[in-house]
Scaffold this motif. Sequence first.
Motif, PDB file in Angstrom:
ATOM      1  N   THR A 133       0.820  -1.211   0.000  1.00 34.46           N
ATOM      2  CA  THR A 133       0.000   0.000   0.000  1.00 34.46           C
ATOM      3  C   THR A 133       0.855   1.261   0.000  1.00 34.46           C
ATOM      4  O   THR A 133       0.622   2.193  -0.789  1.00 34.46           O
ATOM      5  CB  THR A 133      -0.932   0.012   1.226  1.00 34.46           C
ATOM      6  N   LEU A 134       1.849   1.301   0.877  1.00 35.92           N
ATOM      7  CA  LEU A 134       2.691   2.499   0.978  1.00 35.92           C
ATOM      8  C   LEU A 134       3.457   2.770  -0.312  1.00 35.92           C
ATOM      9  O   LEU A 134       3.713   3.929  -0.652  1.00 35.92           O
ATOM     10  CB  LEU A 134       3.670   2.355   2.152  1.00 35.92           C
ATOM     11  N   ARG A 135       3.843   1.721  -1.022  1.00 33.07           N
ATOM     12  CA  ARG A 135       4.501   1.921  -2.320  1.00 33.07           C
ATOM     13  C   ARG A 135       3.635   2.757  -3.249  1.00 33.07           C
ATOM     14  O   ARG A 135       4.120   3.679  -3.917  1.00 33.07           O
ATOM     15  CB  ARG A 135       4.787   0.562  -2.983  1.00 33.07           C
ATOM     16  N   MET A 136       2.358   2.425  -3.294  1.00 34.70           N
ATOM     17  CA  MET A 136       1.447   3.123  -4.208  1.00 34.70           C
ATOM     18  C   MET A 136       1.139   4.534  -3.728  1.00 34.70           C
ATOM     19  O   MET A 136       1.032   5.467  -4.530  1.00 34.70           O
ATOM     20  CB  MET A 136       0.167   2.301  -4.367  1.00 34.70           C
ATOM     21  N   GLU A 137       1.028   4.704  -2.413  1.00 36.37           N
ATOM     22  CA  GLU A 137       0.676   6.020  -1.875  1.00 36.37           C
ATOM     23  C   GLU A 137       1.823   7.021  -1.968  1.00 36.37           C
ATOM     24  O   GLU A 137       1.585   8.232  -2.006  1.00 36.37           O
ATOM     25  CB  GLU A 137       0.224   5.879  -0.420  1.00 36.37           C
ATOM     26  N   THR A 138       3.074   6.534  -2.012  1.00 30.82           N
ATOM     27  CA  THR A 138       4.225   7.446  -1.990  1.00 30.82           C
ATOM     28  C   THR A 138       4.985   7.488  -3.313  1.00 30.82           C
ATOM     29  O   THR A 138       6.038   8.122  -3.396  1.00 30.82           O
ATOM     30  CB  THR A 138       5.200   7.039  -0.868  1.00 30.82           C
ATOM     31  N   LYS A 139       4.458   6.865  -4.344  1.00 33.07           N
ATOM     32  CA  LYS A 139       5.203   6.762  -5.603  1.00 33.07           C
ATOM     33  C   LYS A 139       5.494   8.113  -6.244  1.00 33.07           C
ATOM     34  O   LYS A 139       6.475   8.259  -6.983  1.00 33.07           O
ATOM     35  CB  LYS A 139       4.466   5.863  -6.589  1.00 33.07           C
ATOM     36  N   ASP A 140       4.671   9.124  -5.975  1.00 30.16           N
ATOM     37  CA  ASP A 140       4.877  10.435  -6.585  1.00 30.16           C
ATOM     38  C   ASP A 140       5.910  11.279  -5.856  1.00 30.16           C
ATOM     39  O   ASP A 140       6.226  12.388  -6.277  1.00 30.16           O
ATOM     40  CB  ASP A 140       3.556  11.206  -6.626  1.00 30.16           C
ATOM     41  N   PHE A 141       6.444  10.777  -4.739  1.00 28.67           N
ATOM     42  CA  PHE A 141       7.360  11.565  -3.901  1.00 28.67           C
ATOM     43  C   PHE A 141       8.811  11.137  -4.042  1.00 28.67           C
ATOM     44  O   PHE A 141       9.673  11.620  -3.302  1.00 28.67           O
ATOM     45  CB  PHE A 141       6.950  11.473  -2.427  1.00 28.67           C
ATOM     46  N   GLY A 142       9.095  10.203  -4.956  1.00 26.03           N
ATOM     47  CA  GLY A 142      10.466   9.730  -5.108  1.00 26.03           C
ATOM     48  C   GLY A 142      10.878   8.727  -4.044  1.00 26.03           C
ATOM     49  O   GLY A 142      12.061   8.429  -3.888  1.00 26.03           O
ATOM     50  N   ILE A 143       9.905   8.213  -3.310  1.00 25.23           N
ATOM     51  CA  ILE A 143      10.180   7.266  -2.230  1.00 25.23           C
ATOM     52  C   ILE A 143       9.884   5.850  -2.714  1.00 25.23           C
ATOM     53  O   ILE A 143       8.872   5.607  -3.377  1.00 25.23           O
ATOM     54  CB  ILE A 143       9.315   7.595  -0.994  1.00 25.23           C
ATOM     55  N   GLN A 144      10.769   4.928  -2.375  1.00 24.21           N
ATOM     56  CA  GLN A 144      10.605   3.542  -2.780  1.00 24.21           C
ATOM     57  C   GLN A 144      10.502   2.657  -1.545  1.00 24.21           C
ATOM     58  O   GLN A 144      11.178   2.904  -0.534  1.00 24.21           O
ATOM     59  CB  GLN A 144      11.779   3.101  -3.656  1.00 24.21           C
ATOM     60  N   LEU A 145       9.669   1.643  -1.628  1.00 26.33           N
ATOM     61  CA  LEU A 145       9.529   0.681  -0.545  1.00 26.33           C
ATOM     62  C   LEU A 145       9.603  -0.730  -1.092  1.00 26.33           C
ATOM     63  O   LEU A 145       9.209  -0.986  -2.234  1.00 26.33           O
ATOM     64  CB  LEU A 145       8.194   0.851   0.189  1.00 26.33           C
ATOM     65  N   THR A 146      10.099  -1.631  -0.266  1.00 22.32           N
ATOM     66  CA  THR A 146      10.178  -3.025  -0.659  1.00 22.32           C
ATOM     67  C   THR A 146      10.168  -3.910   0.573  1.00 22.32           C
ATOM     68  O   THR A 146      10.507  -3.469   1.673  1.00 22.32           O
ATOM     69  CB  THR A 146      11.434  -3.300  -1.496  1.00 22.32           C
ATOM     70  N   ASN A 147       9.786  -5.159   0.374  1.00 21.99           N
ATOM     71  CA  ASN A 147       9.865  -6.179   1.418  1.00 21.99           C
ATOM     72  C   ASN A 147      11.018  -7.124   1.134  1.00 21.99           C
ATOM     73  O   ASN A 147      11.231  -7.514  -0.019  1.00 21.99           O
ATOM     74  CB  ASN A 147       8.585  -7.036   1.439  1.00 21.99           C
ATOM     75  N   LEU A 148      11.733  -7.507   2.168  1.00 22.11           N
ATOM     76  CA  LEU A 148      12.732  -8.570   2.061  1.00 22.11           C
ATOM     77  C   LEU A 148      12.360  -9.639   3.086  1.00 22.11           C
ATOM     78  O   LEU A 148      12.369  -9.382   4.293  1.00 22.11           O
ATOM     79  CB  LEU A 148      14.141  -8.052   2.323  1.00 22.11           C
ATOM     80  N   ALA A 149      12.013 -10.816   2.587  1.00 19.63           N
ATOM     81  CA  ALA A 149      11.551 -11.897   3.451  1.00 19.63           C
ATOM     82  C   ALA A 149      12.640 -12.962   3.590  1.00 19.63           C
ATOM     83  O   ALA A 149      12.867 -13.747   2.671  1.00 19.63           O
ATOM     84  CB  ALA A 149      10.280 -12.529   2.874  1.00 19.63           C
ATOM     85  N   PRO A 150      13.324 -12.991   4.728  1.00 20.16           N
ATOM     86  CA  PRO A 150      14.306 -14.054   4.951  1.00 20.16           C
ATOM     87  C   PRO A 150      13.645 -15.350   5.388  1.00 20.16           C
ATOM     88  O   PRO A 150      12.544 -15.363   5.962  1.00 20.16           O
ATOM     89  CB  PRO A 150      15.180 -13.500   6.094  1.00 20.16           C
ATOM     90  N   GLY A 151      14.343 -16.448   5.131  1.00 19.52           N
ATOM     91  CA  GLY A 151      13.979 -17.720   5.729  1.00 19.52           C
ATOM     92  C   GLY A 151      14.638 -17.813   7.092  1.00 19.52           C
ATOM     93  O   GLY A 151      14.782 -16.814   7.798  1.00 19.52           O
ATOM     94  N   ASP A 152      15.062 -19.017   7.479  1.00 18.21           N
ATOM     95  CA  ASP A 152      15.734 -19.197   8.764  1.00 18.21           C
ATOM     96  C   ASP A 152      17.211 -18.834   8.636  1.00 18.21           C
ATOM     97  O   ASP A 152      17.893 -19.300   7.716  1.00 18.21           O
ATOM     98  CB  ASP A 152      15.608 -20.654   9.233  1.00 18.21           C
TER      99      ASP A 152
END
Length: 269
Positions: A157-176
């Motif tokens: 959601t935040l990726r879409m809401e902040t895309k016009d501001f030059g801000i990038q978001l991502t998830n990094l999902a580790p295993g064990d």
Amino acid sequence: MEQRVVLITGGSSGIGKAIGVHLKSKGFTVYGTTRTLARHTNFSHFELLELDVRDAHSVQGAVAAVIEKEGRLDILVNNAGVGITGPIEETPYEEIRKAFETNFHGPLHMAKAVLPQMRKQKSGLIINITSIAGYMGLPYRGIYSATKGALELLTETLRMETKDFGIQLTNLAPGDFATNIAAGRYHVPPLEGSPYFKKYSDTLAMINDDVDSASSPDLVAKKVFRITEAKRPKVHYTVGAFMQKFSLFLKKILPDKVYEKLLLNHYKL
């Protein structure tokens, strides 16, 4: 090129420490956080700040301190988190609430605190460290899975809401990975007479063995660095053992009940 400034929550040990050490070696200006600074008087890998992600005032104070000193904040790595295991029926609600306060509300507090500065800069990157467990309901780890799954969706959601501001978001999902998360994890004690006793005890032993035999968190740190180098980070990244990552592919292609059966077989339930 001006050094990029990065703030890493939960930076005093485990994955957070590995990320900080690696990014500093790559020329970043690194700040890490810990809930109790007095416990880390000999920590010299990078600068540590006292911060409790569950406390919005603490979060605002630490973020403001970094911005005041550096004049900018380029990258936030939301790494702080807690583990929790147990049969959902027997897990005290207070412990469920605490897990969500750290694993979900904490990253949300952090994002809300850094977004005004990143918007002002017209640039910024937020990396939310989630978990492969956040993609599926795992037996006796359901609360943990729920906290991390919620964070995955928040990022989308935040990726879409902040895309016009030059801000990038991502998830990094580790295993064990081989960290001290088990030592700080809340786990419901297996209780004699509980209808879950035998299966939960066996599953808890399996979970602990998986962590003890896991890979070095340096692999996560290297993945974080590669994400910081990406011009357009993806929505989701994973890092971990092949079979853990392959399980996500299976979840996409298999019928729900077939995938559920695979999990039950894996945990011998």
